[in-house]
Design a protein around this motif. Structure first.
Motif, PDB file in Angstrom:
ATOM      1  N   VAL A   1       0.862  -1.183   0.000  1.00 55.47           N
ATOM      2  CA  VAL A   1       0.000   0.000   0.000  1.00 55.47           C
ATOM      3  C   VAL A   1       0.900   1.235   0.000  1.00 55.47           C
ATOM      4  O   VAL A   1       1.389   1.680   1.046  1.00 55.47           O
ATOM      5  N   SER A   2       1.102   1.785  -1.174  1.00 56.02           N
ATOM      6  CA  SER A   2       2.017   2.926  -1.322  1.00 56.02           C
ATOM      7  C   SER A   2       1.282   4.254  -1.451  1.00 56.02           C
ATOM      8  O   SER A   2       1.891   5.322  -1.310  1.00 56.02           O
ATOM      9  N   ASP A   3      -0.021   4.215  -1.719  1.00 59.77           N
ATOM     10  CA  ASP A   3      -0.798   5.436  -1.891  1.00 59.77           C
ATOM     11  C   ASP A   3      -0.983   6.123  -0.539  1.00 59.77           C
ATOM     12  O   ASP A   3      -1.548   5.550   0.401  1.00 59.77           O
TER      13      ASP A   3
ATOM     14  N   LEU B   1     -10.460   5.669   3.535  1.00 59.53           N
ATOM     15  CA  LEU B   1     -10.323   6.667   2.474  1.00 59.53           C
ATOM     16  C   LEU B   1     -11.283   7.816   2.717  1.00 59.53           C
ATOM     17  O   LEU B   1     -12.443   7.604   3.089  1.00 59.53           O
ATOM     18  N   ASP B   2     -10.817   9.017   2.480  1.00 60.67           N
ATOM     19  CA  ASP B   2     -11.691  10.188   2.525  1.00 60.67           C
ATOM     20  C   ASP B   2     -12.747  10.041   1.426  1.00 60.67           C
ATOM     21  O   ASP B   2     -12.436   9.701   0.285  1.00 60.67           O
ATOM     22  N   GLU B   3     -14.009  10.294   1.773  1.00 58.92           N
ATOM     23  CA  GLU B   3     -15.074  10.104   0.786  1.00 58.92           C
ATOM     24  C   GLU B   3     -14.912  11.000  -0.429  1.00 58.92           C
ATOM     25  O   GLU B   3     -15.360  10.653  -1.524  1.00 58.92           O
ATOM     26  N   ALA B   4     -14.253  12.138  -0.265  1.00 59.11           N
ATOM     27  CA  ALA B   4     -14.065  13.051  -1.398  1.00 59.11           C
ATOM     28  C   ALA B   4     -13.162  12.440  -2.466  1.00 59.11           C
ATOM     29  O   ALA B   4     -13.206  12.843  -3.637  1.00 59.11           O
ATOM     30  N   LEU B   5     -12.332  11.481  -2.054  1.00 57.80           N
ATOM     31  CA  LEU B   5     -11.477  10.795  -3.014  1.00 57.80           C
ATOM     32  C   LEU B   5     -12.261   9.776  -3.841  1.00 57.80           C
ATOM     33  O   LEU B   5     -11.846   9.405  -4.942  1.00 57.80           O
TER      34      LEU B   5
ATOM     35  N   GLU C   1     -10.249   4.599  -8.767  1.00 60.13           N
ATOM     36  CA  GLU C   1     -10.135   3.186  -9.075  1.00 60.13           C
ATOM     37  C   GLU C   1      -8.765   2.613  -8.720  1.00 60.13           C
ATOM     38  O   GLU C   1      -8.665   1.486  -8.232  1.00 60.13           O
ATOM     39  N   ALA C   2      -7.711   3.362  -8.940  1.00 63.47           N
ATOM     40  CA  ALA C   2      -6.367   2.879  -8.631  1.00 63.47           C
ATOM     41  C   ALA C   2      -6.215   2.647  -7.123  1.00 63.47           C
ATOM     42  O   ALA C   2      -5.557   1.693  -6.688  1.00 63.47           O
ATOM     43  N   LYS C   3      -6.853   3.494  -6.325  1.00 62.25           N
ATOM     44  CA  LYS C   3      -6.779   3.350  -4.868  1.00 62.25           C
ATOM     45  C   LYS C   3      -7.528   2.086  -4.421  1.00 62.25           C
ATOM     46  O   LYS C   3      -7.036   1.326  -3.568  1.00 62.25           O
ATOM     47  N   LEU C   4      -8.686   1.849  -4.999  1.00 62.50           N
ATOM     48  CA  LEU C   4      -9.449   0.660  -4.633  1.00 62.50           C
ATOM     49  C   LEU C   4      -8.748  -0.621  -5.095  1.00 62.50           C
ATOM     50  O   LEU C   4      -8.792  -1.644  -4.408  1.00 62.50           O
TER      51      LEU C   4
ATOM     52  N   TRP D   1     -18.194  -2.223  -6.902  1.00 61.64           N
ATOM     53  CA  TRP D   1     -16.974  -1.981  -7.686  1.00 61.64           C
ATOM     54  C   TRP D   1     -15.944  -3.074  -7.397  1.00 61.64           C
ATOM     55  O   TRP D   1     -15.328  -3.613  -8.317  1.00 61.64           O
ATOM     56  N   LEU D   2     -15.756  -3.406  -6.131  1.00 64.01           N
ATOM     57  CA  LEU D   2     -14.782  -4.435  -5.755  1.00 64.01           C
ATOM     58  C   LEU D   2     -15.173  -5.788  -6.353  1.00 64.01           C
ATOM     59  O   LEU D   2     -14.319  -6.541  -6.835  1.00 64.01           O
ATOM     60  N   THR D   3     -16.465  -6.087  -6.336  1.00 65.01           N
ATOM     61  CA  THR D   3     -16.935  -7.364  -6.871  1.00 65.01           C
ATOM     62  C   THR D   3     -16.723  -7.453  -8.376  1.00 65.01           C
ATOM     63  O   THR D   3     -16.340  -8.513  -8.901  1.00 65.01           O
ATOM     64  N   ASN D   4     -16.952  -6.347  -9.074  1.00 68.11           N
ATOM     65  CA  ASN D   4     -16.896  -6.354 -10.535  1.00 68.11           C
ATOM     66  C   ASN D   4     -15.500  -6.127 -11.105  1.00 68.11           C
ATOM     67  O   ASN D   4     -15.263  -6.442 -12.285  1.00 68.11           O
TER      68      ASN D   4
END
Length: 210
Positions: free
Chosen positions: A80-82, A98-102, A116-119, A164-167
Motif C-alpha cells: 500500500v504505497s498510496d 479513504l476520505d469520501e471526497a477521493l 479506481e487505482a486506490k481501490l 466496484w470491488l466485486t466487478n
C-alpha cells in the motif's frame, strides 16, 4: 315298567362358534400388529444419525464485527504505497480508510474514475493478506443534512464500493458485506469544516478466515 323319555343332548348353536372364531381372529390380529410395531420402533443407524447431526450443526465462524477496534494502531503494508490510504489494524484484521471526497463527488454515490487505482491497491492488499477472508464496507458521513438522508447516502456509497470491488477485482461478492453507519460515529467535531471532512469517509475492513 315305565318307559324312560331320554332326549339326546342338544348341541351348541352354530352361531356361537362363529362369534368365538371372530374373537380369536381379532385377538391374533392385534397381537401380530403389536409385534410389528415393536420391530419398527427405530431402524436408524446411530452412526448415520450422528453424522447427519454433525453436518447440520457445522457452520462457518460468525464474525464479531463489534470487536473491531477502529482506533487500532497504524499499520504499514509495503503493497500500500498510496498516501491517501490510511491502514490500521493487527494480525487478525486491517482497516483501510479513504476520505469520501477521493471516492465520490459531493452528495453522489458513483465511484470516481480517479479512485479506481486506490481501490485496486486496497483489494490487492486484501487478497494478499486476507485471502478468502471476509470484507465489510463501512460508510460514514458528517451531520450536514438530516440523519435519514445521511444514512441513505452512506448505504448507497458502501454498496457502490462493494459492487466496484466485486466487478473489478478477485474479491468474491459472497465475502463482502456493507454497513452504512451514517453520521453516528464521528471521529472529529462536526462543528468545523476540517472535522466534517474527517467524518466523511469509507472504511474497508478485512478479517482473516480462521
Amino acid at each position: 315298567m315305565a318307559d324312560l323319555d331320554v332326549q339326546p343332548k342338544k348341541g351348541r348353536p352354530g352361531w356361537l362358534w362363529i362369534v368365538l372364531a371372530l374373537i380369536g381372529i381379532a385377538l391374533l390380529f392385534f397381537l401380530l400388529r403389536g409385534c410389528n410395531d415393536n420391530d419398527n420402533v427405530n431402524t436408524t443407524d446411530p452412526a448415520n444419525t450422528t453424522d447427519t447431526t454433525a453436518a447440520t450443526t457445522t457452520s462457518t465462524r460468525t464474525r464479531d464485527w463489534n470487536a473491531i477496534d477502529f482506533n487500532a494502531p497504524t499499520a504499514t503494508y509495503s503493497e500500500v504505497s498510496d498516501k491517501d490510504i490510511e491502514v490500521r489494524g493487527n494480525e487478525e484484521y486491517a482497516i483501510y480508510s479513504l476520505d469520501e471526497a477521493l471516492l465520490f463527488d459531493t452528495g453522489k454515490s458513483e465511484i470516481k474514475s480517479s479512485a479506481e487505482a486506490k481501490l485496486k491497491q486496497i483489494s490487492a492488499s486484501v487478497s494478499q493478506r486476507y485471502k478468502d477472508g471476509e470484507v465489510r464496507v463501512y460508510g460514514h458521513t458528517d451531520t450536514q443534512g438530516s440523519a435519514d438522508t445521511n444514512q441513505e447516502l452512506a448505504e448507497k456509497r458502501a454498496e457502490s464500493v462493494k459492487n466496484w470491488l466485486t466487478n473489478n477485482t478477485d474479491l468474491s461478492d459472497d465475502n463482502i458485506s456493507v454497513h452504512p453507519v451514517g453520521e453516528s460515529q464521528p471521529v472529529a467535531s462536526n462543528e468545523t469544516a476540517a472535522g466534517r471532512q474527517q467524518n466523511r469517509r469509507v472504511e474497508i475492513v478485512a478479517i482473516k478466515n480462521n
